[in-house]
Scaffold this active site. Structure first.
Site, PDB file in Angstrom:
ATOM      1  N   ARG A  60       0.843  -1.212   0.000  1.00  0.00           N
ATOM      2  CA  ARG A  60       0.000   0.000   0.000  1.00  0.00           C
ATOM      3  C   ARG A  60       0.871   1.251   0.000  1.00  0.00           C
ATOM      4  NH1 ARG A  60      -0.080  -2.841   4.473  1.00  0.00           N
ATOM      5  NH2 ARG A  60      -1.972  -3.898   3.844  1.00  0.00           N
ATOM      6  N   TYR A 113      11.762   6.575  14.951  1.00  0.00           N
ATOM      7  CA  TYR A 113      11.594   6.738  13.500  1.00  0.00           C
ATOM      8  C   TYR A 113      12.632   7.721  12.944  1.00  0.00           C
ATOM      9  CZ  TYR A 113       8.876   7.463   9.138  1.00  0.00           C
ATOM     10  OH  TYR A 113       8.456   7.545   7.836  1.00  0.00           O
ATOM     11  N   LYS A 145      15.463   6.843  10.200  1.00  0.00           N
ATOM     12  CA  LYS A 145      15.498   7.534   8.908  1.00  0.00           C
ATOM     13  C   LYS A 145      16.814   8.296   8.703  1.00  0.00           C
ATOM     14  CE  LYS A 145      11.532   6.326   7.143  1.00  0.00           C
ATOM     15  NZ  LYS A 145      11.531   5.256   6.113  1.00  0.00           N
TER      16      LYS A 145
END
Length: 252
Positions: free
Chosen positions: A15, A153, A157
């Site tokens: 998705r 996160y 990243k």
């Protein structure tokens, strides 16, 4: 033009950004392996590609599982051909303020984003270096610059950016480039979930985000897919080790 069909692997392809990237690369003429934790969720994407005359397979694997990754890449090589393009897009969020973040929340996010990208890249690099041609694209985020409630996160990243630059240094002489794309706000199920956690209707959330973006709109998965298409193209061979912020304005 390519004389043969190259094979691309896109992780987190069920998705959102991953699905859009898979469709775009198929439209660009590549055979595409749609990889996700949930193999069945990739089937609609595979069917869309096949209906348009392309070649694609769905592969279920946990990208943080070393043996699973090796088996998946082996299967893809047998079914579609040796991987020439890898897009490390698989990711999860486990947002919380630092004082409330559990070690499990930290490990889960770092495992999927960082360990997963490492395992996938390591599994495909042999094919690419042997062929003398390859493209690796890692999905970072504007959160790499810091984002409240996303210590895990943001660290993952930012880590991907250092990982990307190192791959570029190591693999360049073999004809393999490595680049990162750092999206800003993009309309996906993941950002819709963020809005839900904030008890805010998604439309309102998008409007609030767009007000802070210079181009005055939020991003869509196709915006990111377009950037991936550029990085993996034949003509982008002199572009490596870069982080491209696709965020509607200056970042980083």
């Amino acid at each position: 033009m390519m004389t043969h069909t190259r094979t691309a692997i896109v992780t987190g392809a069920a998705r959102g950004i991953g699905a859009a990237v898979a469709q775009r690369l198929a439209a660009d003429g590549l055979a595409v392996a749609l990889v996700d934790l949930d193999e069945a969720a990739c089937k609609p994407g595979v069917e869309r590609i096949q209906a348009a005359g392309g070649r694609a397979v769905a592969v279920g694997v946990d990208v943080s599982d070393e043996r699973g990754v090796e088996a998946a890449v082996q299967r893809i090589t047998e079914e579609l051909g040796a991987p020439a393009v890898l897009v490390n897009n698989a990711g999860i969020i486990r947002d919380n303020m630092l004082f409330k973040m559990t070690a499990g929340d930290w490990d889960a996010v770092l495992n999927v984003h960082l360990r997963g990208s490492f395992l996938m890249s390591r599994a495909v690099q042999g094919y690419m270096t042997k062929a003398g041609w390859g493209r690796i694209v890692n999905l970072s985020s504007t959160s790499a610059l810091g984002n409240r409630g996303q210590a895990n996160y943001a660290a993952a990243k930012a880590g991907l950016q250092g990982f990307t630059k190192t791959l570029a240094l190591e693999l360049g002489k073999f004809g393999v480039t490595a680049n990162a794309i750092a999206p800003g706000f993009v309309e996906t199920e993941m950002t819709a979930a963020t809005a839900q956690r904030m008890n805010m209707p998604f439309d309102e959330f998008k409007k609030a985000m767009a007000a802070r973006i210079p181009v005055a709109r939020t991003g869509v998965p196709q915006d990111i897919a377009h950037a991936v298409s550029f990085f993996v193209s034949e003509d982008a061979g002199y572009v490596s080790g870069q982080v491209l912020y696709v965020a509607g304005g200056p970042q980083g």
